[in-house]
Design an enzyme around this catalytic site. Structure first.
Site, short mmCIF file in Angstrom:
data_model
loop_
_atom_site.label_atom_id
_atom_site.label_comp_id
_atom_site.label_asym_id
_atom_site.label_seq_id
_atom_site.Cartn_x
_atom_site.Cartn_y
_atom_site.Cartn_z
N ASP A 176 -8.88 -0.02 17.65
CA ASP A 176 -8.77 -0.80 16.19
C ASP A 176 -8.80 0.75 15.83
OD1 ASP A 176 -8.08 -1.87 13.63
OD2 ASP A 176 -8.09 -3.40 14.39
N HIS A 202 -7.58 -9.07 13.92
CA HIS A 202 -7.63 -7.94 14.94
C HIS A 202 -9.00 -8.48 16.01
CE1 HIS A 202 -6.41 -4.58 11.42
NE2 HIS A 202 -6.58 -6.44 10.90
#
Length: 479
Positions: free
Chosen positions: A138, A32
């Site tokens: 995210d 990520h």
């Protein structure tokens, strides 16, 4: 007054004297952190400042491990590091019954302490003559932004670190698996519940009530060249909600650094190998293999008689810079026996550059989405060995839809030991068979199509331009 757009040499738009700033809020897990750092690089190419935020240790991790550009010297890219309270930094358990990296959960929960600092960054940017601040977050960082929703001239866009194939198939499962056109491919798809542990679903459920209050659109690290059907199906389900497929984020034309002081030593060996003769073996940063699994993989690679690079590292802890890392043991005299044919890498490997090297002809992978996109971008077929989370479904996209890979082990047999014979057969098939050659050919063709799509007038370039036009528009929607 609208911004003044002028064409850049790469065909993208440039925003002079940008009045818009972007704040990037990644989940503190390597795949990520990496994806959103590369997205930051792309957005700054439009002359828009990007502010990448997170805990101090994870900012260090992101900058230390990134390949393809130097984030420290990148123009218009700013890092904001904040201290968070100490969290339990457990080592991974290689013998756990489930491969999900539960040791990372405490670091995920620690991110709630970024709520106030991130809100402060947004307010400061709005007070610094930016008329709008765009927050890209995210999907597992929603709770950090719950106060940003109350700030005028701030907009939040969710970044999905997963494939559209995974997203649509999950929605299909949640609806009770209705029969619809194009769903035949999901007949043997694994349940999402069995792909992760209850603790990550608990974290997800804590954040979902906030989602509808803050989200103005969705971004995917994907391409319509790769996932057009599933992106369209997802878009149909969200009924006109803003959705952009703006990947791949990783650099597509990776050039090897010829400076011997900076170039990873693996390339001294890789440069001497024949084209498409080496299989790269890496299971990412969240997989920890048992001693027996490592032994079987070692023997399988040896018996395959194929050249290989094997990244043999333990899974990440929440803080990768603290504590000792387990050093997995190989069979006696293994590296001596395979000297010249196999290379073991125990430190951080430059995966993107390895995949881009002409000698690399295959990738044995856990099928994390970041690795899938890098492999597709570089035209390398995959021997799929999914471990947890979205990986089992990504492997189906690779093997059944795109047909650029094969399964090492089907997810249905995840509790069984993958023997050296299975590994040997998979490696030989991918690297030294007509079937593997066909996969390599399809992977190369897909890579060309992806690279063409991000060139001037290409699909992805146009989609990124569309997103930039949207976030830099003159007016905000009425509340």
């Amino acid at each position: 007054m609208a911004e003044d757009y002028t064409p850049k040499s790469n065909g993208q738009m440039s925003v002079k004297d940008a009045q818009v700033a972007v704040v990037m809020v990644p989940l503190p897990a390597q795949g990520h952190l990496n994806q959103l750092l590369h997205l930051s690089r792309i957005i700054t190419s439009y002359d828009i400042p990007v502010h990448y935020v997170g805990a101090t240790t994870h900012m260090r991790q992101a900058k230390f491990r990134v390949h393809g550009f130097d984030p420290v010297t990148a123009k218009n890219l700013h890092f904001h590091e904040f201290r968070t309270p100490p969290f339990e930094n457990k080592p991974p358990n290689p013998n756990a019954s489930h491969k999900f990296p539960s040791q990372l959960i405490p670091s995920f929960y620690a991110t709630i302490h970024l709520r106030e600092p991130v809100c402060s960054v947004v307010r400061q940017l709005l007070g610094a003559n930016h008329r709008r601040v765009i927050v890209i977050y995210d999907s597992l960082m929603t709770w950090v932004l719950q106060d940003v929703a109350t700030i005028s001239n701030a907009e939040c866009y969710r970044f999905n670190s997963i494939s559209a194939f995974y997203m649509y198939s999950s929605n299909w499962e949640a609806r009770g698996k209705p029969f619809e056109a194009e769903t035949e491919i999901f007949e043997d798809i694994p349940s999402i519940e069995e792909c992760a542990t209850p603790e990550i679903w608990e974290l997800w459920n804590k954040q979902q009530p906030i989602e509808g209050k803050i989200c103005s659109g969705e971004l995917y690290n994907s391409s319509r060249v790769i996932e057009r059907l599933y992106l369209e199906l997802v878009a149909k389900e969200v009924n006109g909600f803003n959705l952009w497929a703006i990947g791949p984020f990783n650099p597509l034309l990776s050039e090897q650094n010829k400076d011997s002081n900076k170039r990873h030593q693996i390339f001294n060996w890789l440069d001497k190998q024949e084209t498409n003769s080496v299989i790269y073996v890496s299971f990412g940063t969240t997989t920890s293999s048992s001693d027996k699994e490592i032994e079987e993989l070692a023997i399988g690679l040896e018996k395959s008689m194929q050249k290989f690079i094997w990244v043999l590292r333990d899974a990440d802890k929440g803080d990768v810079f603290a504590g000792e890392e387990r050093r997995a043991q190989l069979p006696e005299s293994y590296e001596e026996r395979l000297k010249g044919r196999g290379v073991i890498v125990r430190d951080w490997a430059p995966q993107l550059e390895i995949l881009a090297h002409p000698s690399t002809g295959g990738f044995m992978s856990h099928c994390g989405w970041n690795s899938c996109m890098e492999s597709i971008s570089m035209g390398v077929p995959i021997a799929a060995w999914p471990m947890h989370s979205d990986q089992p479904r990504n492997s189906q996209l690779i093997t059944k839809v795109l047909k650029i890979g094969l399964n090492v082990r089907h997810w249905a047999h995840r509790d069984e030991l993958v023997t050296s014979e299975i590994i040997e057969n998979a490696v030989r098939t991918l690297m030294a068979s007509p079937e593997g050659d066909e996969m390599r050919k399809r992977a190369a063709e897909l890579s060309i199509a992806v690279k063409q799509s991000v060139m001037d007038a290409g699909g992805n370039n146009a989609e990124m331009d569309s997103f930039i036009t949207h976030i830099t528009r003159c007016t905000l929607p009425s509340s």
